[in-house]
Design a protein around this motif. Structure first.
Motif, PDB file in Angstrom:
ATOM      1  N   SER A 166       0.826  -1.218   0.000  1.00  0.00           N
ATOM      2  CA  SER A 166       0.000   0.000   0.000  1.00  0.00           C
ATOM      3  C   SER A 166       0.857   1.264   0.000  1.00  0.00           C
ATOM      4  CB  SER A 166      -0.955  -0.005   1.197  1.00  0.00           C
ATOM      5  OG  SER A 166      -0.245  -0.132   2.410  1.00  0.00           O
ATOM      6  N   PHE A 167       2.158   1.126   0.176  1.00  0.00           N
ATOM      7  CA  PHE A 167       3.114   2.251   0.072  1.00  0.00           C
ATOM      8  C   PHE A 167       4.510   1.643   0.078  1.00  0.00           C
ATOM      9  CE2 PHE A 167       2.377   1.378   4.500  1.00  0.00           C
ATOM     10  CZ  PHE A 167       3.625   1.474   5.089  1.00  0.00           C
ATOM     11  N   GLY A 168       5.502   2.458  -0.203  1.00  0.00           N
ATOM     12  CA  GLY A 168       6.878   1.965  -0.234  1.00  0.00           C
ATOM     13  C   GLY A 168       7.317   1.480   1.141  1.00  0.00           C
ATOM     14  N   GLY A 194      -1.626   9.740  14.052  1.00  0.00           N
ATOM     15  CA  GLY A 194      -2.340   8.818  13.173  1.00  0.00           C
ATOM     16  C   GLY A 194      -3.031   9.493  12.007  1.00  0.00           C
ATOM     17  N   HIS A 195      -3.571   8.652  11.123  1.00  0.00           N
ATOM     18  CA  HIS A 195      -4.254   9.121   9.918  1.00  0.00           C
ATOM     19  C   HIS A 195      -5.271   8.070   9.511  1.00  0.00           C
ATOM     20  CE1 HIS A 195      -1.813   6.202   7.661  1.00  0.00           C
ATOM     21  NE2 HIS A 195      -0.812   6.574   8.449  1.00  0.00           N
ATOM     22  N   SER A 196      -6.273   8.515   8.762  1.00  0.00           N
ATOM     23  CA  SER A 196      -7.271   7.562   8.284  1.00  0.00           C
ATOM     24  C   SER A 196      -6.639   6.658   7.223  1.00  0.00           C
ATOM     25  CB  SER A 196      -8.472   8.300   7.692  1.00  0.00           C
ATOM     26  OG  SER A 196      -8.058   9.205   6.691  1.00  0.00           O
ATOM     27  N   VAL A 221      -3.465   4.748   1.659  1.00  0.00           N
ATOM     28  CA  VAL A 221      -2.896   4.549   2.997  1.00  0.00           C
ATOM     29  C   VAL A 221      -2.986   5.850   3.801  1.00  0.00           C
ATOM     30  CG1 VAL A 221      -0.474   5.008   2.366  1.00  0.00           C
ATOM     31  CG2 VAL A 221      -1.006   3.497   4.290  1.00  0.00           C
ATOM     32  N   HIS A 222      -2.863   6.971   3.144  1.00  0.00           N
ATOM     33  CA  HIS A 222      -3.160   8.257   3.788  1.00  0.00           C
ATOM     34  C   HIS A 222      -4.464   8.712   3.150  1.00  0.00           C
ATOM     35  CE1 HIS A 222       1.365   8.967   4.870  1.00  0.00           C
ATOM     36  NE2 HIS A 222       0.783   8.073   5.636  1.00  0.00           N
ATOM     37  N   ASP A 223      -5.557   8.435   3.853  1.00  0.00           N
ATOM     38  CA  ASP A 223      -6.874   8.456   3.207  1.00  0.00           C
ATOM     39  C   ASP A 223      -7.589   9.806   3.304  1.00  0.00           C
ATOM     40  OD1 ASP A 223      -8.639   6.735   1.731  1.00  0.00           O
ATOM     41  OD2 ASP A 223     -10.014   6.803   3.431  1.00  0.00           O
ATOM     42  N   VAL A 253      -2.877   4.236  14.755  1.00  0.00           N
ATOM     43  CA  VAL A 253      -2.396   4.825  16.015  1.00  0.00           C
ATOM     44  C   VAL A 253      -0.906   4.483  16.049  1.00  0.00           C
ATOM     45  CG1 VAL A 253      -2.671   4.923  18.518  1.00  0.00           C
ATOM     46  CG2 VAL A 253      -4.647   4.390  17.073  1.00  0.00           C
ATOM     47  N   GLU A 254      -0.060   5.500  15.848  1.00  0.00           N
ATOM     48  CA  GLU A 254       1.350   5.215  15.571  1.00  0.00           C
ATOM     49  C   GLU A 254       2.330   6.184  16.231  1.00  0.00           C
ATOM     50  OE1 GLU A 254       2.716   6.147  11.553  1.00  0.00           O
ATOM     51  OE2 GLU A 254       0.635   6.429  10.947  1.00  0.00           O
ATOM     52  N   PRO A 255       2.380   6.161  17.551  1.00  0.00           N
ATOM     53  CA  PRO A 255       3.396   6.999  18.192  1.00  0.00           C
ATOM     54  C   PRO A 255       4.803   6.468  17.909  1.00  0.00           C
ATOM     55  CG  PRO A 255       2.359   5.570  19.809  1.00  0.00           C
ATOM     56  CD  PRO A 255       1.622   5.357  18.516  1.00  0.00           C
TER      57      PRO A 255
HETATM   58  N1  GLY Z   1       3.579   4.369   6.311  1.00  0.00           N
HETATM   59  C1  GLY Z   1       3.705   5.739   6.577  1.00  0.00           C
HETATM   60  C2  GLY Z   1       2.918   6.040   7.758  1.00  0.00           C
HETATM   61  O1  GLY Z   1       2.941   5.291   8.697  1.00  0.00           O
HETATM   62  O2  GLY Z   1       2.172   6.969   7.787  1.00  0.00           O
END
Ligand code: GLY
Ligand code: MN
Ligand code: MN
Length: 369
Positions: free
Chosen positions: A193-195, A300-302, A307-309, A329-331
């Protein structure tokens, strides 16, 4: 898909007579096209979708994509497919938009070249920015979308569980990234979904690092792997961080702090909570630790068709969470010159909290070198 077209019309703050989505060439494809028209395969370069207020959808496509388009229309009776020669979609548009005075466009994605083509083909139309309504509709997922996002997350989780067995002295960052992508495909992904990010040692301090062929795994490295799968056009996004022994007490402390930050963020998630509260819960844990200030991005992001929605949250985002939103949710903590730790999971908001879509273990793991 009728329900999605109707939902988008409902979310418009200015009325329009039609919604128009126009794709340019890869990678300038508006994923909203696939939100409205669920084609099983194909790029649909140059294709156009026109949504009407009754939920009907006209799709202009080239012969290249006709098979997939007709397959989609077979299961979606609200979609009508028109095959036109490539780069001549606008020849049909005056007919499809007959009488439409105001037409909504996705200003966030439409190329300027397409805008000029449309303005020339339909000189009397007033164009309206419909991008906020499209983003809002896409942010709240329906059951089919949640199912696919769950499958994409499952694929990422399976590979996340396998990574420790792949860590051997001498492999390069690119070797590991290739193996991760190969394994996602073997588990049912249609692609990444991304590099893929694989960062050894100090490279882990750069959140969007690109893996290299010449950096090789050596004992005493911390490792950040950030990767995701597409499953039937829907994305997952997962990060797991490891230590390739021997241990380093500071990096262990970093990992445990990120874990606590993620737990604090997760504990806030339920409908009605301001997005910034999720971010701030994680940031507060990190800022109360020796690693104050080393969270350098929004938490975080939707996720969805991209992947970045279209929606992300950070310290200033007041938007309330809503049921059926799906986001990461990605600290992380980033120590320049030394390394980093990020832990990233995908969740869906439920009526009273959240459900985790990614399931690979996230705790501190020291793999013997
Ligand atoms: N994969 C890039 C990010 O976590 O937003
Ligand atoms: Mn990620
Ligand atoms: Mn992410």
């Amino acid at each position: 898909m009728k329900a999605r077209v109707l939902k988008t019309f409902e979310g418009l703050d200015k009325p329009v007579d039609a919604l128009l989505i126009a794709n340019s060439v890869d990678p300038h494809l508006d994923q909203s096209f696939f939100y409205f028209f669920d084609a099983p395969s194909g790029l649909f370069e140059g294709s156009v979708a026109v949504g009407h207020p009754d939920g009907q959808l006209d799709v202009l496509t080239s012969p290249l994509e006709a098979e997939s388009a007709h397959a989609a229309a077979k299961v979606d009776p609200s979609a009508r497919v028109h095959t036109v020669e490539r780069d001549s979609a606008e020849t049909m548009l005056p007919k499809l938009l007959d009488g439409a005075a105001r037409v909504g466009l996705n200003y966030q994605e439409l190329t300027h070249a397409w805008y000029e083509r449309l303005a020339k083909a339909l000189p009397s139309v007033t164009w309206v920015d419909a991008s906020a309504a499209i983003r809002k509709a896409r942010a709240i997922k329906d059951a089919e979308e949640i199912e696919r996002l769950g499958r994409a997350a499952e694929i990422g989780s399976k590979v996340g569980r396998e990574i420790p067995s792949l860590l051997k002295p001498g492999i390069s960052e690119l070797d590991l990234a290739s193996e991760i992508e190969y394994r996602m495909n073997r588990h049912g992904a249609s692609g990444r979904s991304f590099g893929t990010i694989v960062a050894f040692g100090a490279h882990g301090a750069e959140p969007h690092y690109a893996p290299g062929a010449s950096t090789r795994l050596a004992p005493g490295s911390s490792i950040v792997c950030d990767f995701g799968a597409f499953y039937r056009r829907y994305a997952s996004d997962i990060t797991r961080s490891f230590r390739f022994g021997p241990a380093d007490p500071e990096m262990r402390e970093v990992h445990l702090t990120v874990e606590r930050a993620q737990e604090a963020a997760l504990a806030t998630i339920r409908p009605g909570v301001a997005a910034k509260d999720v971010h701030n819960a994680a940031a507060a844990v990190i800022d109360a630790s020796p690693f104050k200030g080393r969270l350098i991005h929004g938490v975080g992001h939707s996720i969805g068709l991209a992947v970045h929605d279209g929606w992300h949250y950070g310290p200033k985002v007041d938007d309330p969470l809503e049921e059926a939103m799906v986001f990461t949710v990605e600290p992380g903590i980033y120590l320049p010159g030394k390394g980093g730790v990020r832990i990233e999971d995908d969740v869906v908001v439920t009526h009273d909290g959240y459900r985790m879509l990614t399931t690979a273990p996230r705790g501190y793991l020291e793999v013997p070198a």
